[in-house]
Design a protein around this motif. Structure first.
Motif, short mmCIF file in Angstrom:
data_model
loop_
_atom_site.label_atom_id
_atom_site.label_comp_id
_atom_site.label_asym_id
_atom_site.label_seq_id
_atom_site.Cartn_x
_atom_site.Cartn_y
_atom_site.Cartn_z
N GLU A 143 0.84 -1.20 0.00
CA GLU A 143 0.00 0.00 0.00
C GLU A 143 0.87 1.26 0.00
OE1 GLU A 143 -3.39 2.21 2.74
OE2 GLU A 143 -2.92 0.09 3.13
N VAL A 144 0.62 2.13 -0.98
CA VAL A 144 1.36 3.38 -1.10
C VAL A 144 0.58 4.48 -0.41
CG1 VAL A 144 2.28 5.08 -2.72
CG2 VAL A 144 2.35 2.64 -3.30
N ALA A 145 1.19 5.15 0.56
CA ALA A 145 0.51 6.23 1.28
C ALA A 145 0.55 7.54 0.48
CB ALA A 145 1.14 6.44 2.65
N SER A 146 1.71 7.87 -0.10
CA SER A 146 1.80 9.11 -0.89
C SER A 146 2.96 9.05 -1.87
CB SER A 146 1.97 10.33 0.02
OG SER A 146 3.23 10.30 0.63
N VAL A 147 2.83 9.82 -2.95
CA VAL A 147 3.88 9.95 -3.95
C VAL A 147 4.08 11.43 -4.20
CG1 VAL A 147 4.54 9.51 -6.35
CG2 VAL A 147 3.31 7.76 -5.07
N ALA A 192 2.74 2.57 3.35
CA ALA A 192 1.87 2.48 4.52
C ALA A 192 2.59 1.83 5.70
CB ALA A 192 0.61 1.69 4.18
N THR A 193 3.50 0.89 5.42
CA THR A 193 4.20 0.21 6.51
C THR A 193 5.71 0.19 6.24
OG1 THR A 193 4.09 -1.96 5.46
CG2 THR A 193 2.24 -1.36 6.88
N ALA A 194 6.48 0.03 7.30
CA ALA A 194 7.94 -0.07 7.17
C ALA A 194 8.31 -1.33 6.41
CB ALA A 194 8.60 -0.05 8.55
N GLU A 195 7.55 -2.42 6.61
CA GLU A 195 7.82 -3.68 5.90
C GLU A 195 7.60 -3.49 4.40
OE1 GLU A 195 5.46 -3.64 8.57
OE2 GLU A 195 7.12 -4.02 9.94
N GLY A 196 6.53 -2.77 4.06
CA GLY A 196 6.24 -2.50 2.64
C GLY A 196 7.35 -1.66 2.01
N ALA A 197 7.87 -0.70 2.77
CA ALA A 197 8.96 0.14 2.26
C ALA A 197 10.21 -0.69 2.04
CB ALA A 197 9.24 1.27 3.25
#
Length: 179
Positions: A29-33, A53-58
């Motif tokens: 999940e992308v929070a912002s671009v 959205a999450t550190a794991e996703g990043a």
């Protein structure tokens, strides 16, 4: 690891939608671009920040996409760092313009005062930057000016001309021939 990523080496044609699509792959999940644009030209400066959205996703997006190609360019992805605080003026702390204490222009005190005089009588003048004597002159002002010890330039301007030592002035008298 944080959730904000720096994305470098972007093509000027890369847009927010293509970044969102690439980073949102595999269910992330992308929070912002935020593509950084040049103020003067209005086009991309070649880098962006993507917040997940999450550190794991990043972490996952960084491992998968760093070095991958997007719109013909190899992406460089790192964890975004906080902006370092920058000095006043936005230009490395030099203060061009603005009020300058001491000197600055015509008829300032010899030695320039703090910020370094400038002009004809300020000596040592210049930009009032980080060096005590300013730029372009001997440190500390240099004492006397190039002109003699006559009227100051400010007084000369106020009196309407140069030093009146026996010189006939043209102009506003009315009894002059040609003017």
């Amino acid at each position: 690891m944080g959730t904000k990523l720096y994305v470098g080496n972007l093509s000027y044609n890369t847009n927010e939608a293509s970044l969102r699509e690439a980073f949102g792959a595999n269910g992330r999940e992308v929070a912002s671009v935020s593509i950084i644009m040049d103020r003067e030209t209005g086009r991309s400066r070649g880098f962006a920040f993507v917040e997940m959205a999450t550190a794991e996703g990043a972490q996952q997006a960084m491992q998968e996409l760093d070095g991958q190609e997007l719109d013909g360019r190899m992406l460089r992805i790192n964890e975004a760092r906080e902006r370092e605080s920058r000095g006043p003026g936005g230009g490395g702390g030099r203060s061009f313009g603005g009020p300058r204490p001491g000197g600055g222009g015509y008829g300032g005190p010899p030695g320039g005062g703090p910020g370094g005089g400038g002009g004809y009588r300020g000596g040592g003048g210049g930009f009032g930057g980080p060096r005590p004597g300013g730029f372009g002159g001997p440190p500390g002002g240099g004492g006397d000016s190039r002109r003699g010890k006559g009227k100051s330039d400010r007084d000369r301007d106020r009196d309407g001309g140069g030093d009146d030592r026996g010189k006939k002035r043209r102009g506003r008298g009315g009894d002059d021939d040609g003017w």
